[in-house]
Design an enzyme around this catalytic site. Structure first.
Site, PDB file in Angstrom:
ATOM      1  N   ASP A   8       0.853  -1.197   0.000  1.00 60.05           N
ATOM      2  CA  ASP A   8       0.000   0.000   0.000  1.00 60.05           C
ATOM      3  C   ASP A   8       0.887   1.244   0.000  1.00 60.05           C
ATOM      4  O   ASP A   8       1.759   1.393   0.857  1.00 60.05           O
ATOM      5  CB  ASP A   8      -0.913  -0.015   1.244  1.00 60.05           C
ATOM      6  N   MET A   9       0.681   2.095  -0.981  1.00 60.11           N
ATOM      7  CA  MET A   9       1.507   3.292  -1.108  1.00 60.11           C
ATOM      8  C   MET A   9       1.202   4.271   0.027  1.00 60.11           C
ATOM      9  O   MET A   9       0.076   4.348   0.504  1.00 60.11           O
ATOM     10  CB  MET A   9       1.245   3.990  -2.450  1.00 60.11           C
ATOM     11  N   ASP A 105      -3.820   2.478  -5.214  1.00 61.50           N
ATOM     12  CA  ASP A 105      -2.519   2.480  -4.538  1.00 61.50           C
ATOM     13  C   ASP A 105      -2.224   1.211  -3.758  1.00 61.50           C
ATOM     14  O   ASP A 105      -1.374   1.217  -2.887  1.00 61.50           O
ATOM     15  CB  ASP A 105      -2.370   3.726  -3.654  1.00 61.50           C
ATOM     16  N   GLU A 106      -2.928   0.107  -4.072  1.00 62.11           N
ATOM     17  CA  GLU A 106      -2.641  -1.122  -3.325  1.00 62.11           C
ATOM     18  C   GLU A 106      -2.782  -2.378  -4.171  1.00 62.11           C
ATOM     19  O   GLU A 106      -3.503  -2.384  -5.163  1.00 62.11           O
ATOM     20  CB  GLU A 106      -3.524  -1.219  -2.076  1.00 62.11           C
TER      21      GLU A 106
HETATM   22  P1  TTP Z   1      -5.223   5.186   1.150  1.00 65.35           P
HETATM   23  O1  TTP Z   1      -4.222   4.115   0.886  1.00 65.35           O
HETATM   24  O2  TTP Z   1      -6.343   4.898   2.081  1.00 65.35           O
HETATM   25  O3  TTP Z   1      -4.504   6.497   1.711  1.00 65.35           O
HETATM   26  P2  TTP Z   1      -3.071   7.091   1.393  1.00 65.35           P
HETATM   27  O4  TTP Z   1      -2.307   6.253   0.434  1.00 65.35           O
HETATM   28  O5  TTP Z   1      -3.250   8.513   0.977  1.00 65.35           O
HETATM   29  O6  TTP Z   1      -2.379   7.118   2.806  1.00 65.35           O
HETATM   30  P3  TTP Z   1      -1.765   5.894   3.621  1.00 65.35           P
HETATM   31  O7  TTP Z   1      -0.320   6.204   3.780  1.00 65.35           O
HETATM   32  O8  TTP Z   1      -2.491   5.902   4.936  1.00 65.35           O
HETATM   33  O9  TTP Z   1      -2.018   4.647   2.832  1.00 65.35           O
HETATM   34  O10 TTP Z   1      -5.867   5.656  -0.210  1.00 65.35           O
HETATM   35  C1  TTP Z   1      -5.105   5.758  -1.407  1.00 65.35           C
HETATM   36  C2  TTP Z   1      -5.501   6.974  -2.207  1.00 65.35           C
HETATM   37  O11 TTP Z   1      -6.905   6.926  -2.479  1.00 65.35           O
HETATM   38  C3  TTP Z   1      -5.266   8.290  -1.483  1.00 65.35           C
HETATM   39  O12 TTP Z   1      -3.950   8.791  -1.700  1.00 65.35           O
HETATM   40  C4  TTP Z   1      -6.325   9.172  -2.064  1.00 65.35           C
HETATM   41  C5  TTP Z   1      -7.452   8.239  -2.434  1.00 65.35           C
HETATM   42  N1  TTP Z   1      -8.545   8.332  -1.437  1.00 65.35           N
HETATM   43  C6  TTP Z   1      -9.606   9.204  -1.686  1.00 65.35           C
HETATM   44  O13 TTP Z   1      -9.652   9.843  -2.746  1.00 65.35           O
HETATM   45  N2  TTP Z   1     -10.604   9.308  -0.746  1.00 65.35           N
HETATM   46  C7  TTP Z   1     -10.588   8.605   0.442  1.00 65.35           C
HETATM   47  O14 TTP Z   1     -11.510   8.743   1.278  1.00 65.35           O
HETATM   48  C8  TTP Z   1      -9.481   7.702   0.676  1.00 65.35           C
HETATM   49  C9  TTP Z   1      -9.422   6.910   1.962  1.00 65.35           C
HETATM   50  C10 TTP Z   1      -8.497   7.613  -0.288  1.00 65.35           C
HETATM   51 MG    MG Z   2      -2.116   4.199   0.732  1.00 65.91          MG
END
Ligand code: TTP
Ligand code: MG
Length: 342
Positions: A8-9, A105-106
């Site tokens: 997960d990014m 991102d995963e």
């Molecule tokens: P996530 O992996 O939940 O968040 P993240 O990568 O920004 O942070 P983390 O380090 O905690 O993993 O979500 C991935 C991407 O999806 C995030 O960069 C933006 C998008 N996203 C939204 O647009 N709305 C949301 O409510 C969430 C949770 C994520």
């Molecule tokens: Mg992420």
């Protein structure tokens, strides 16, 4: 014994922006909506520097601005994030062909058949992503998807976490039930009402009681998941069910021109998405949300599968004609479903 990675990014959208605007590195950065925090919209994500101010995904941009007015606010650039996402997935596929693409991102990676140690593979993946794309990720290693996904979230950012078979009691049971994949806010609220807060407390409920309350399918799932049991395979190939776009107006509107122009724009984008991905669809659905949040959808199935902008737009407008526009419109959306490969 299977070996599964969940990658997960970290702060993905924000990380991509910091990478292309290096002056933003180390600063609070908030990505969301049109990037203007005085306008309507929600936070997509925030850099870890911005999270220190309490800013998080799904929070209104205006709230984020109040918490940290000095943050840099940027609009969402899906095209760029999708491009970087595809590059990440390409790197992952080089390590194992068995990859499940879960979201922008995963991903899960099945490395059971690769002789190297899981940790070594994970470090190599992190190094490649860092050196080629200049962004970081967190990786969870476990014997199944359920545990690997929990693991990747335990030490963010730039984390690497292993959950071994015997670790469930020690690592998983103290966590909040919400951390379990498939436990949403509704289940969480119910469990809290009967004083069940952690996964360990959930695991202490007899199977029969879970089935009585949640039914056999979800009851069994919770019973097994709370014990860290998950046999589900990686889904390496999937077909999209639909393609959709929607937009919230900056100001609620009853101006027909504005509504029509927006719907035409959305159907054009959906048609372009379909052409890009090589799909054609059969059913067009439009969605209208009024200022009182009442939401209506109207669907129409076309005579033939298509990705044609003109046909999709025409069909969408026929459906729009079947909704009485007596109140101001807050949101409008268009979707094409029943997709098949062209
Ligand atoms: P996530 O992996 O939940 O968040 P993240 O990568 O920004 O942070 P983390 O380090 O905690 O993993 O979500 C991935 C991407 O999806 C995030 O960069 C933006 C998008 N996203 C939204 O647009 N709305 C949301 O409510 C969430 C949770 C994520
Ligand atoms: Mg992420």
């Amino acid at each position: 014994m299977r070996r599964i990675l969940h990658i997960d990014m970290d702060a993905f959208f924000a990380a991509v922006e910091q990478k292309r605007h290096p002056d933003l590195i180390g600063k609070p950065v908030v990505i969301g909506g049109s990037g203007d925090p005085t306008q309507r919209g929600v936070v997509s994500t925030a850099s870890y520097e911005a999270r220190k101010f309490g800013i998080h995904s799904a929070m209104p941009l205006r709230t984020a601005y109040k918490l940290c007015p000095q943050a840099v606010f940027l609009p969402v650039d899906y095209e760029e994030y999708s491009r970087v996402s595809a590059e990440v997935k390409n790197i992952l596929r080089e390590f194992s062909p068995i990859m499940e693409d879960v979201g922008i991102d995963e991903a899960f990676l099945d490395i059971s058949d690769i002789p190297e140690a899981s940790e070594e593979i994970s470090r190599k993946i992190k190094d490649r992503i860092k050196s080629e794309l200049d962004i970081t990720c967190s990786i969870g290693i476990a014997g199944n998807k359920l545990l690997a996904k929990i693991a990747s979230d335990l030490r963010k950012p730039d984390g690497l976490t292993i959950i071994n078979e015997g670790d469930v009691e020690k690592i998983i049971w103290p966590l909040a039930v919400r951390k379990l994949w498939g436990v949403g806010p509704k289940t969480e609220t119910y469990l809290r009402s009967i004083n069940i807060n952690t996964i360990g407390e959930l695991a202490a409920i007899p199977l029969e009681k879970l089935i009585n309350h949640f039914g056999p399918s979800y009851g069994n799932y919770l019973y097994e998941a709370s014990r860290g049991i998950d046999e589900s395979p990686l889904v390496t190939h999937w077909e999209p069910k639909s393609s959709s776009r929607e937009t919230t107006f900056q100001r609620d509107t009853n101006d027909w021109q504005t509504i029509a122009r927006t719907l035409a724009g959305l159907t054009k984008e959906v048609s372009e998405d379909l052409k890009h991905s090589g799909y054609i669809g059969k059913t067009v659905t439009i969605k209208i949300r009024f200022d009182d949040f009442k939401t209506y959808t109207r669907a129409k199935t076309m005579d033939e599968f298509t990705d044609s902008n003109e046909t999709i737009r025409k069909t969408a407008f026929e459906s729009l004609g079947r909704i009485k526009l007596e109140k101001k419109v807050r949101l409008i959306g268009a979707r094409v479903s029943g997709l098949k490969k062209k």
